[in-house]
Each structure stands twice: as C-alpha cells, then as structure tokens.
Motif scaffolding. Sequence first.
Motif, short mmCIF file in Angstrom:
data_model
loop_
_atom_site.label_atom_id
_atom_site.label_comp_id
_atom_site.label_asym_id
_atom_site.label_seq_id
_atom_site.Cartn_x
_atom_site.Cartn_y
_atom_site.Cartn_z
N ASP A 161 0.85 -1.18 0.00
CA ASP A 161 0.00 0.00 0.00
C ASP A 161 0.89 1.23 0.00
OD1 ASP A 161 -2.03 1.87 0.43
OD2 ASP A 161 -2.06 1.49 2.59
N SER A 162 0.77 2.07 -1.03
CA SER A 162 1.64 3.25 -1.11
C SER A 162 1.39 4.21 0.04
CB SER A 162 1.47 3.96 -2.46
OG SER A 162 0.13 4.35 -2.66
N ALA A 163 0.15 4.30 0.52
CA ALA A 163 -0.13 5.16 1.67
C ALA A 163 0.60 4.65 2.91
CB ALA A 163 -1.63 5.25 1.93
N GLY A 164 0.62 3.34 3.07
CA GLY A 164 1.34 2.74 4.20
C GLY A 164 2.84 2.93 4.10
N MET A 165 3.36 2.84 2.88
CA MET A 165 4.79 3.05 2.66
C MET A 165 5.17 4.48 3.05
SD MET A 165 5.23 1.04 -0.96
CE MET A 165 6.98 1.33 -1.15
N ILE A 166 4.33 5.42 2.66
CA ILE A 166 4.61 6.83 2.97
C ILE A 166 4.45 7.10 4.46
CG2 ILE A 166 3.67 9.17 2.72
CD1 ILE A 166 3.65 8.73 -0.25
N SER A 167 3.39 6.58 5.06
CA SER A 167 3.14 6.89 6.48
C SER A 167 4.24 6.38 7.39
CB SER A 167 1.77 6.35 6.92
OG SER A 167 1.79 4.94 6.96
N TYR A 227 7.31 6.80 7.04
CA TYR A 227 8.39 7.79 7.10
C TYR A 227 7.89 9.23 7.15
CZ TYR A 227 11.09 3.70 6.00
OH TYR A 227 11.64 2.46 6.06
N ASP A 228 6.58 9.41 7.19
CA ASP A 228 5.97 10.73 7.19
C ASP A 228 5.96 11.29 8.61
OD1 ASP A 228 4.47 12.98 6.65
OD2 ASP A 228 2.57 11.89 6.43
N SER A 229 7.06 11.92 9.01
CA SER A 229 7.23 12.35 10.40
C SER A 229 6.26 13.47 10.80
CB SER A 229 8.68 12.78 10.66
OG SER A 229 9.06 13.82 9.79
N ASN A 230 5.84 14.31 9.87
CA ASN A 230 4.91 15.38 10.23
C ASN A 230 3.46 15.02 9.95
OD1 ASN A 230 4.77 15.63 7.47
ND2 ASN A 230 5.59 17.71 7.39
#
Length: 170
Positions: free
Chosen positions: A135-141, A143-146
Amino acid sequence: MSFICLKDLRRIFDNLDKNRDGLLSLEELNWLLSMVGHRYSLEELESSIGKRALDFYEFLILHNSITGTSSSTDVGIGEEVSPTENVAIVEADQDTDLLEAFCVFDLNRDGFISRDELQSVLSRLGMWDERSGKDSAGMISAYDSNRDGQLDFEEFKNMMLFTTSRFVSS
C-alpha cells in the motif's frame, strides 16, 4: 550512490525489453528516459549512445553515467583527502543523488511525494505489483514524520538512508 539495486535494475531492464531479445532498443530506452523526465529524439539518443540497442551490461553503464554525480566535490585521482573531507564529499554526493531521486518521484514538482506519485513511478519502473498487497499510503506513512500524508525531501532522505542501511547491515 544509486538507490536502485542491481536486482531492481535487472527487473527494469527485463520489463523494458518488450520483445525479450536481451537488448534494449532505442525506442524502449527512450520510453524509460521520457518517463523520468529526459526527452531525446531517437537520433539524439543514437548519437549519444553510439548504437541502436544496449545489452544489460551496457544498460548498467548508462545508468551509472546518468546517476553519477559531477559536482564541485569531485576529487582528482591521486589527491590526498583527510577523513573529515572524505565524509563531507560522501555526504554532499549522497544528498545530490537523493535529490535527483526525489525529483524522479515528485512528478508535479511541488516539493512533495504523494502516494499516487510513489505508486505511479514504481509502476512505470516495473517495481509495483498490485497483487503484492503493498500500500503506497502505508509506505509513505512509515516515514511521514509530520503526518501530512506525503514525503518532503528530508523524510524521503531518511527513508532512503534507513532502507539502504538495512540492506548493508543484512
């Protein structure tokens, strides 16, 4: 430093080689280059490469020449460099490489990588498999520190450095 490993480059090469002849034609290669923002006519490409097709080894050489860094931190052969200077050179080259990689993913050039941009680029490179359950959203979340739902350059850099350090230490 390239964030794409040899196995991924092999998969990209194989996906681009539509007729499975073990060679990338100029048309196949030009399609990839256009997907990552490099626009050439077939004549320009043939003039630059000097041939009508590349085997995998030649593709690797081309990849290294495109992703290679030419910066003010280059050191001439035989030059002496202190350990501190060497660390600064490596870090500057690393940031340059990471910024180039970031720009490949930031399709709309807004300074952020969205989940749609991530999935789009990975799909075009043959590195996204819908059946894998990723899941691309999971991949981003991860490392999405903010927590804004997208990656800025620093978050992307942290992701890439963490990912490469995991592979190096394995």
